[in-house]
Design a protein around this motif. Structure first.
Motif, mmCIF file in Angstrom:
data_model
loop_
_atom_site.group_PDB
_atom_site.id
_atom_site.type_symbol
_atom_site.label_atom_id
_atom_site.label_comp_id
_atom_site.label_asym_id
_atom_site.label_seq_id
_atom_site.Cartn_x
_atom_site.Cartn_y
_atom_site.Cartn_z
ATOM 1 N N LEU A 49 52.950 8.150 -44.458
ATOM 2 C CA LEU A 49 53.111 7.361 -45.681
ATOM 3 C C LEU A 49 52.084 6.229 -45.709
ATOM 4 N N VAL A 50 51.872 5.585 -44.574
ATOM 5 C CA VAL A 50 50.869 4.519 -44.488
ATOM 6 C C VAL A 50 49.486 5.088 -44.814
ATOM 7 N N TYR A 51 49.178 6.259 -44.241
ATOM 8 C CA TYR A 51 47.892 6.908 -44.510
ATOM 9 C C TYR A 51 47.755 7.223 -46.000
ATOM 10 N N PHE A 52 48.815 7.745 -46.605
ATOM 11 C CA PHE A 52 48.803 8.064 -48.036
ATOM 12 C C PHE A 52 48.531 6.811 -48.864
ATOM 13 N N LEU A 53 49.235 5.726 -48.564
ATOM 14 C CA LEU A 53 49.058 4.488 -49.323
ATOM 15 C C LEU A 53 47.659 3.910 -49.124
ATOM 16 N N MET A 54 47.132 4.036 -47.898
ATOM 17 C CA MET A 54 45.775 3.542 -47.645
ATOM 18 C C MET A 54 44.752 4.364 -48.417
ATOM 19 N N LEU A 55 44.959 5.674 -48.474
ATOM 20 C CA LEU A 55 44.047 6.510 -49.265
ATOM 21 C C LEU A 55 44.084 6.095 -50.722
ATOM 22 N N LEU A 56 45.287 5.916 -51.220
ATOM 23 C CA LEU A 56 45.457 5.630 -52.630
ATOM 24 C C LEU A 56 44.923 4.251 -53.005
ATOM 25 N N ALA A 57 45.270 3.254 -52.233
ATOM 26 C CA ALA A 57 44.912 1.880 -52.599
ATOM 27 C C ALA A 57 43.571 1.449 -52.010
ATOM 28 N N GLN A 58 43.492 1.400 -50.702
ATOM 29 C CA GLN A 58 42.310 0.837 -50.039
ATOM 30 C C GLN A 58 41.053 1.658 -50.290
ATOM 31 N N PHE B 119 42.018 12.678 -54.819
ATOM 32 C CA PHE B 119 42.397 14.070 -54.603
ATOM 33 C C PHE B 119 43.115 14.234 -53.263
ATOM 34 N N SER B 120 42.583 13.608 -52.212
ATOM 35 C CA SER B 120 43.211 13.697 -50.883
ATOM 36 C C SER B 120 44.621 13.131 -50.894
ATOM 37 N N SER B 121 44.800 12.020 -51.572
ATOM 38 C CA SER B 121 46.131 11.413 -51.602
ATOM 39 C C SER B 121 47.109 12.256 -52.422
ATOM 40 N N ILE B 122 46.645 12.835 -53.519
ATOM 41 C CA ILE B 122 47.525 13.683 -54.339
ATOM 42 C C ILE B 122 47.931 14.937 -53.572
ATOM 43 N N ILE C 211 35.217 0.984 -39.653
ATOM 44 C CA ILE C 211 34.995 2.288 -40.290
ATOM 45 C C ILE C 211 35.242 3.401 -39.287
ATOM 46 N N VAL C 212 34.633 3.271 -38.112
ATOM 47 C CA VAL C 212 34.772 4.303 -37.082
ATOM 48 C C VAL C 212 36.212 4.376 -36.580
ATOM 49 N N ALA C 213 36.829 3.231 -36.321
ATOM 50 C CA ALA C 213 38.207 3.218 -35.806
ATOM 51 C C ALA C 213 39.172 3.838 -36.808
ATOM 52 N N PHE C 214 39.019 3.515 -38.078
ATOM 53 C CA PHE C 214 39.893 4.074 -39.107
ATOM 54 C C PHE C 214 39.743 5.590 -39.164
#
Length: 183
Positions: free
Chosen positions: A21-30, A69-72, A138-141
């Motif tokens: 869920l955190v990954y999804f929200l980060m994709l969508l927002a950040q 697209f990735s988040s959807i 960037i690399v760590a994420f």
């Protein structure tokens, strides 16, 4: 009559939770916001070369669309969501690292040369430290989430994939769903 369910009765339901869920929200927002920032700054980054500036803008638009697209795909729990997310993470690193280098060079070029040496060194040091920290983030994420998508039990439960790419049973499948043996 409304009945309360016990916590173990929720185990059958599939959905995004926890780190996913955190990954999804980060994709969508950040990531979408980061794409918009690179879109607006990309053209100015290489203003001397309109073709490269336009290419950066085009890649930034693609970055925004790819993150959405990735988040959807992840939210809808499509079977190829993990693969799409991994490709996005690689694309993210490949796109943002050169962008960061161009941005750092641009910032260094914009330091006024007519200031005293100490102030110039402080500004240059600040830009370089900021670039190194941004590079590490960037690399760590990208690497961190890539490893999580490869090794997470929750991800394997939500997106079970066998060696041949077909759906495989999760759990005691004789190692058929163990991603360590998939090359």
């Amino acid at each position: 009559m409304d009945e309360f369910r016990k916590p173990y009765e929720y185990m059958e339901e599939k959905g995004i939770s926890g780190f996913l869920l955190v990954y999804f929200l980060m994709l969508l927002a950040q990531e979408t916001l980061l794409g918009v920032i690179t879109l607006f700054n990309g053209y100015n980054l290489l203003s001397g070369n309109r073709i490269l500036g336009t290419i950066i803008m085009g890649i930034s638009v693609f970055y925004i669309l790819f993150s959405l697209f990735s988040s959807i795909v992840l939210k809808k729990l499509k079977k190829f969501a993990v693969r799409v997310s991994k490709v996005f993470l690689v694309f993210r690193a490949v796109y943002l690292i050169p962008y960061l280098i161009f941005n750092t060079i641009s910032q260094i070029r914009d330091i006024p040369y007519n200031i005293d040496h100490e102030k110039y060194s402080n500004m240059l040091g600040s830009i370089i430290v900021s670039a190194v920290v941004s590079f590490l983030l960037i690399v760590a994420f990208s690497v961190g989430w890539y490893i999580y998508l490869n090794r997470s039990k929750k991800v394997r439960e939500l997106f079970p994939v066998g060696i041949d790419g077909s759906k495989a049973p999760v759990g005691a499948a004789g190692g058929a769903n163990d991603r360590a043996d998939v090359h």
